[in-house]
Design an enzyme around this catalytic site. Structure first.
Site, PDB file in Angstrom:
ATOM      1  N   PRO A 134       3.332  -4.486   0.585  1.00  6.99           N
ATOM      2  CA  PRO A 134       3.784  -4.940  -0.681  1.00  6.99           C
ATOM      3  C   PRO A 134       2.525  -5.548  -1.533  1.00  6.99           C
ATOM      4  O   PRO A 134       2.766  -4.979  -2.703  1.00  6.99           O
ATOM      5  CB  PRO A 134       4.313  -6.756  -0.184  1.00  6.99           C
ATOM      6  CG  PRO A 134       4.931  -6.162   1.082  1.00  6.99           C
ATOM      7  CD  PRO A 134       3.708  -5.206   1.852  1.00  6.99           C
ATOM      8  N   ALA A 136      -0.341  -3.678  -1.496  1.00  6.48           N
ATOM      9  CA  ALA A 136      -1.423  -2.624  -1.488  1.00  6.48           C
ATOM     10  C   ALA A 136      -0.728  -1.558  -1.324  1.00  6.48           C
ATOM     11  O   ALA A 136      -0.268  -1.139  -0.204  1.00  6.48           O
ATOM     12  CB  ALA A 136      -2.588  -2.949  -0.609  1.00  6.48           C
ATOM     13  N   TYR A 234     -10.314   7.387   7.603  1.00 12.02           N
ATOM     14  CA  TYR A 234     -10.717   8.725   7.374  1.00 12.02           C
ATOM     15  C   TYR A 234      -9.594   9.696   7.949  1.00 12.02           C
ATOM     16  O   TYR A 234      -9.331  10.590   7.170  1.00 12.02           O
ATOM     17  CB  TYR A 234     -11.951   8.869   8.134  1.00 12.02           C
ATOM     18  CG  TYR A 234     -13.245   8.043   7.694  1.00 12.02           C
ATOM     19  CD1 TYR A 234     -13.938   8.152   6.341  1.00 12.02           C
ATOM     20  CD2 TYR A 234     -13.360   6.646   8.596  1.00 12.02           C
ATOM     21  CE1 TYR A 234     -14.596   7.192   6.239  1.00 12.02           C
ATOM     22  CE2 TYR A 234     -14.196   5.869   7.976  1.00 12.02           C
ATOM     23  CZ  TYR A 234     -14.896   6.089   6.900  1.00 12.02           C
ATOM     24  OH  TYR A 234     -15.960   5.214   6.669  1.00 12.02           O
ATOM     25  N   GLU A 243      -0.269  16.215   3.051  1.00 10.94           N
ATOM     26  CA  GLU A 243       1.065  15.709   2.537  1.00 10.94           C
ATOM     27  C   GLU A 243       0.997  16.102   0.829  1.00 10.94           C
ATOM     28  O   GLU A 243       2.101  16.318   0.473  1.00 10.94           O
ATOM     29  CB  GLU A 243       0.462  14.198   2.697  1.00 10.94           C
ATOM     30  CG  GLU A 243       0.720  13.594   3.898  1.00 10.94           C
ATOM     31  CD  GLU A 243       0.548  12.104   4.144  1.00 10.94           C
ATOM     32  OE1 GLU A 243       0.552  11.380   3.130  1.00 10.94           O
ATOM     33  OE2 GLU A 243       0.154  11.826   5.099  1.00 10.94           O
ATOM     34  N   ARG A 244      -0.200  16.036   0.443  1.00  7.19           N
ATOM     35  CA  ARG A 244       0.047  16.307  -1.143  1.00  7.19           C
ATOM     36  C   ARG A 244       0.361  17.741  -1.240  1.00  7.19           C
ATOM     37  O   ARG A 244       1.053  18.259  -2.313  1.00  7.19           O
ATOM     38  CB  ARG A 244      -1.314  15.968  -1.882  1.00  7.19           C
ATOM     39  CG  ARG A 244      -1.542  14.395  -1.828  1.00  7.19           C
ATOM     40  CD  ARG A 244      -2.628  13.706  -2.358  1.00  7.19           C
ATOM     41  NE  ARG A 244      -2.443  12.577  -2.230  1.00  7.19           N
ATOM     42  CZ  ARG A 244      -3.388  11.490  -2.226  1.00  7.19           C
ATOM     43  NH1 ARG A 244      -4.829  12.023  -2.368  1.00  7.19           N
ATOM     44  NH2 ARG A 244      -3.354  10.211  -2.163  1.00  7.19           N
ATOM     45  N   GLY A 364       3.257   8.979  -2.493  1.00 11.31           N
ATOM     46  CA  GLY A 364       2.140   9.772  -1.868  1.00 11.31           C
ATOM     47  C   GLY A 364       0.986   9.984  -2.879  1.00 11.31           C
ATOM     48  O   GLY A 364       0.170  10.925  -2.625  1.00 11.31           O
ATOM     49  N   GLY A 365       0.631   8.944  -3.760  1.00 10.55           N
ATOM     50  CA  GLY A 365      -0.498   8.998  -4.594  1.00 10.55           C
ATOM     51  C   GLY A 365      -0.007   9.215  -5.789  1.00 10.55           C
ATOM     52  O   GLY A 365       0.581  10.287  -6.256  1.00 10.55           O
TER      53      GLY A 365
HETATM   54  C1  LIG Z   1      10.885   6.186  -2.301  1.00  7.73           C
HETATM   55  C2  LIG Z   1       9.850   6.035  -1.737  1.00  7.73           C
HETATM   56  C3  LIG Z   1       9.039   6.523  -0.632  1.00  7.73           C
HETATM   57  C4  LIG Z   1       7.765   6.192  -0.047  1.00  7.73           C
HETATM   58  N1  LIG Z   1       7.337   6.294   1.294  1.00  7.73           N
HETATM   59  C5  LIG Z   1       6.528   6.096   1.807  1.00  7.73           C
HETATM   60  C6  LIG Z   1       6.289   6.207   3.420  1.00  7.73           C
HETATM   61  O1  LIG Z   1       6.862   6.764   4.044  1.00  7.73           O
HETATM   62  N2  LIG Z   1       5.062   5.726   3.782  1.00  7.73           N
HETATM   63  C7  LIG Z   1       4.090   4.861   3.050  1.00  7.73           C
HETATM   64  O2  LIG Z   1       3.260   4.415   3.402  1.00  7.73           O
HETATM   65  N3  LIG Z   1       4.377   4.654   1.540  1.00  7.73           N
HETATM   66  C8  LIG Z   1       5.545   5.200   1.041  1.00  7.73           C
HETATM   67  N4  LIG Z   1       5.774   5.157  -0.286  1.00  7.73           N
HETATM   68  C9  LIG Z   1       4.666   4.357  -1.056  1.00  7.73           C
HETATM   69  C10 LIG Z   1       4.185   5.055  -1.947  1.00  7.73           C
HETATM   70  O3  LIG Z   1       3.171   6.029  -1.427  1.00  7.73           O
HETATM   71  C11 LIG Z   1       3.238   4.031  -3.027  1.00  7.73           C
HETATM   72  O4  LIG Z   1       4.430   3.451  -3.872  1.00  7.73           O
HETATM   73  C12 LIG Z   1       2.155   4.830  -3.907  1.00  7.73           C
HETATM   74  O5  LIG Z   1       1.058   5.086  -3.107  1.00  7.73           O
HETATM   75  C13 LIG Z   1       1.955   3.612  -5.139  1.00  7.73           C
HETATM   76  O6  LIG Z   1       1.380   2.482  -4.474  1.00  7.73           O
HETATM   77  P1  LIG Z   1       2.222   1.243  -5.273  1.00  7.73           P
HETATM   78  O7  LIG Z   1       3.576   1.359  -5.275  1.00  7.73           O
HETATM   79  O8  LIG Z   1       1.928  -0.013  -4.508  1.00  7.73           O
HETATM   80  O9  LIG Z   1       1.581   1.180  -6.330  1.00  7.73           O
HETATM   81  P2  LIG Z   1       0.248   0.518  -6.920  1.00  7.73           P
HETATM   82  O10 LIG Z   1      -0.881   0.609  -5.994  1.00  7.73           O
HETATM   83  O11 LIG Z   1       0.577  -1.099  -7.228  1.00  7.73           O
HETATM   84  O12 LIG Z   1      -0.014   0.846  -8.463  1.00  7.73           O
HETATM   85  C14 LIG Z   1       1.024   0.647  -9.423  1.00  7.73           C
HETATM   86  C15 LIG Z   1       0.454   1.872 -10.454  1.00  7.73           C
HETATM   87  O13 LIG Z   1      -0.518   1.419 -11.175  1.00  7.73           O
HETATM   88  C16 LIG Z   1      -1.338   2.507 -11.563  1.00  7.73           C
HETATM   89  N5  LIG Z   1      -2.621   2.525 -10.843  1.00  7.73           N
HETATM   90  C17 LIG Z   1      -2.780   2.062  -9.604  1.00  7.73           C
HETATM   91  N6  LIG Z   1      -4.098   2.187  -9.206  1.00  7.73           N
HETATM   92  C18 LIG Z   1      -4.730   2.735 -10.481  1.00  7.73           C
HETATM   93  C19 LIG Z   1      -6.007   3.334 -10.773  1.00  7.73           C
HETATM   94  N7  LIG Z   1      -7.145   3.098 -10.084  1.00  7.73           N
HETATM   95  N8  LIG Z   1      -6.114   3.943 -12.180  1.00  7.73           N
HETATM   96  C20 LIG Z   1      -5.450   3.966 -12.849  1.00  7.73           C
HETATM   97  N9  LIG Z   1      -3.843   3.647 -12.615  1.00  7.73           N
HETATM   98  C21 LIG Z   1      -3.596   3.153 -11.504  1.00  7.73           C
HETATM   99  C22 LIG Z   1      -0.211   3.925 -11.189  1.00  7.73           C
HETATM  100  O14 LIG Z   1       0.421   4.281 -12.375  1.00  7.73           O
HETATM  101  C23 LIG Z   1       0.461   3.329 -10.136  1.00  7.73           C
HETATM  102  O15 LIG Z   1       1.635   4.136 -10.088  1.00  7.73           O
HETATM  103  C24 LIG Z   1       6.820   5.515  -0.904  1.00  7.73           C
HETATM  104  C25 LIG Z   1       7.266   4.984  -2.309  1.00  7.73           C
HETATM  105  C26 LIG Z   1       8.476   5.274  -2.578  1.00  7.73           C
HETATM  106  C27 LIG Z   1       8.945   5.060  -4.066  1.00  7.73           C
END
Ligand SMILES: Cc1cc2nc3c(=O)[nH]c(=O)nc-3n(C[C@H](O)[C@H](O)[C@H](O)COP(=O)(O)OP(=O)(O)OC[C@H]3O[C@@H](n4cnc5c(N)ncnc54)[C@H](O)[C@@H]3O)c2cc1C
Length: 388
Positions: A134, A136, A234, A243-244, A364-365
């Site tokens: 939630p 990170a 790592y 993954e990407r 996935g980033g």
């Molecule tokens: C449908 C779905 C399925 C998923 N499945 C998985 C899964 O199976 N396993 C898993 O572990 N995760 C999963 N995820 C999580 C996904 O990988 C994360 O949502 C993603 O990595 C972004 O993290 P966050 O949502 O916490 O966004 P945050 O880290 O809060 O970032 C929010 C936004 O801020 C911006 N931002 C953040 N950092 C920077 C920076 N340094 N510079 C500029 N802009 C920035 C970006 O636009 C980003 O979208 C899933 C997400 C979704 C929506």
């Protein structure tokens, strides 16, 4: 259907494999797509069927029930998954096969492989990967979930969110802090005492299940540690490349599928006495999109080839994910426009594609993170080594 450029990477056997896969998905997935989307659940027996066909073990050695096929079989598999047009289903399968169990294969003990990898390849157990929390997501170093040693067990506390296969999955490859500064990967059974799961409601990918999972004093044997303690960050960073790449393959083929659907519609729909396919403004837009998609595909294939050569492809995978996920959004948006009001109706697949594709630039980033990685390499001269 648009015939893509021939590619030097696929031989006659790959082609035969593609045809049999397409038949399988036409029979076992296409007829149920709407039902799975509406129920927001995919019956697990599809994984068993895929396991029996050997599809889930393409990228793993024979000793674990796989077929040790070359990477191009996996590329064909992912392309045909994307061509089903059911992103929820592609997510369920690709997270299981290319993200969650890959870590167990790469660094897990023989016992972990026997207990989790082998049944996952057979389709008997469904796997999830738990990184995001939630508080990170993008910043993996800020994860808070903790695994503390207690005798011969880890005691796990914390929570994960947005976890694909989290509600109906059988086990999870979990990223936890095993010290204040180091992450480790630990396999956790999702029916263990202290695990609670809440299914999340999403904008798209309706058939895929996505969960918030909390871990309250969950006891896990120390032997469930994947590889070495403290190496989790790592392992994750290295596996993120695959993954990407997987995400890029599916995004670019998904865009091709969207263009195919659109061309079919353009030939059917008439306005002012001629079909939409005759309007130059539409023809040129589609011509540009086909060109961009074809360019993106060649970039993705070249990255796959570099991957097969054992190259470190952090920059290329980040570029491929960034470009293809943004392109897939552009294609879906432009194409929906030409469906007019029908594009906004649930009965038309383009409607689902439009909402499904949106998450591609986040999960996935996020695109911004991809740009950060590319900039670090291209501008700051940072380089990345191999972990495994
Ligand atoms: C449908 C779905 C399925 C998923 N499945 C998985 C899964 O199976 N396993 C898993 O572990 N995760 C999963 N995820 C999580 C996904 O990988 C994360 O949502 C993603 O990595 C972004 O993290 P966050 O949502 O916490 O966004 P945050 O880290 O809060 O970032 C929010 C936004 O801020 C911006 N931002 C953040 N950092 C920077 C920076 N340094 N510079 C500029 N802009 C920035 C970006 O636009 C980003 O979208 C899933 C997400 C979704 C929506």
């Amino acid at each position: 259907m648009y015939k893509s450029m021939k590619s030097q990477y696929f031989n006659a056997e790959h082609q035969l494999f593609r045809e049999s896969l397409r038949q399988f998905f036409d029979k076992e997935v296409a007829p149920y797509a709407n039902e799975w989307e509406e129920k927001r659940q995919i019956p697990k027996d599809i994984m068993l069927k895929m396991g029996k066909q050997g599809y889930l073990g393409l990228n793993f050695p024979e000793q674990y029930g796989g077929s040790n096929a070359d990477l191009w079989y996996s590329v064909v598999f992912l392309e045909e998954l994307a061509r089903t047009g059911l992103a929820g289903f592609s997510t369920m399968v690709s997270v299981h096969q290319f993200m969650a169990i890959n870590h167990i294969f790469k660094a897990g003990s023989a016992a972990l492989k026997e207990k989790y990898l082998v049944p996952a390849i057979r389709g008997e157990k469904l796997a999830a990967l738990g990184i995001s929390e939630p508080a990170a997501g993008s910043d993996v170093s800020a994860l808070l979930t903790k695994a503390e040693r207690q005798g011969d067990s880890y005691l796990i506390n914390g929570s994960k969110t947005f976890i694909s296969n989290g509600t109906y999955g059988d086990f999870i490859t979990l990223a936890c802090k095993t010290s204040d500064t180091a992450l480790s990967l630990i396999v956790v059974d999702l029916d263990a005492e202290g695990v609670s799961r809440t299914k999340l409601k999403k904008m798209g990918w309706h058939s895929s299940d996505t969960a918030e999972i909390s871990f309250d004093n969950v006891k896990v044997p120390l032997t469930n540690l994947i590889g070495k303690e403290g190496m989790g960050f790592y392992y994750l960073m290295e596996s993120l490349q695959l993954e990407r790449l997987v995400a890029a393959i599916m995004a670019v083929i998904g865009a091709t599928h969207t263009l195919d659907l659109t061309v079919k519609y353009l030939h059917e729909r008439e306005t002012f006495g001629k079909t939409l396919a005759k309007y130059q403004v539409i023809r040129h837009t589609l011509a540009d999109l086909f060109t961009e998609v074809e360019m993106a595909k060649q970039m993705v294939y070249n990255t796959c080839w570099l991957f097969t050569q054992g190259e470190t492809v952090v920059k290329e995978c980040s570029m491929a994910k960034l470009y293809t996920s943004e392109l897939a959004n552009k294609v879906a948006d432009k194409c929906l426009q030409y469906f007019g009001g029908y594009g906004y109706m649930e009965d038309f697949p383009i409607c689902r594609i439009y909402r499904d594709v949106r998450v591609g630039t986040i999960a996935g980033g996020a695109s911004e993170i991809m740009r950060e990685i590319i900039a670090k390499i291209a501008i700051d001269g940072v380089s990345f080594g191999k972990v495994y």
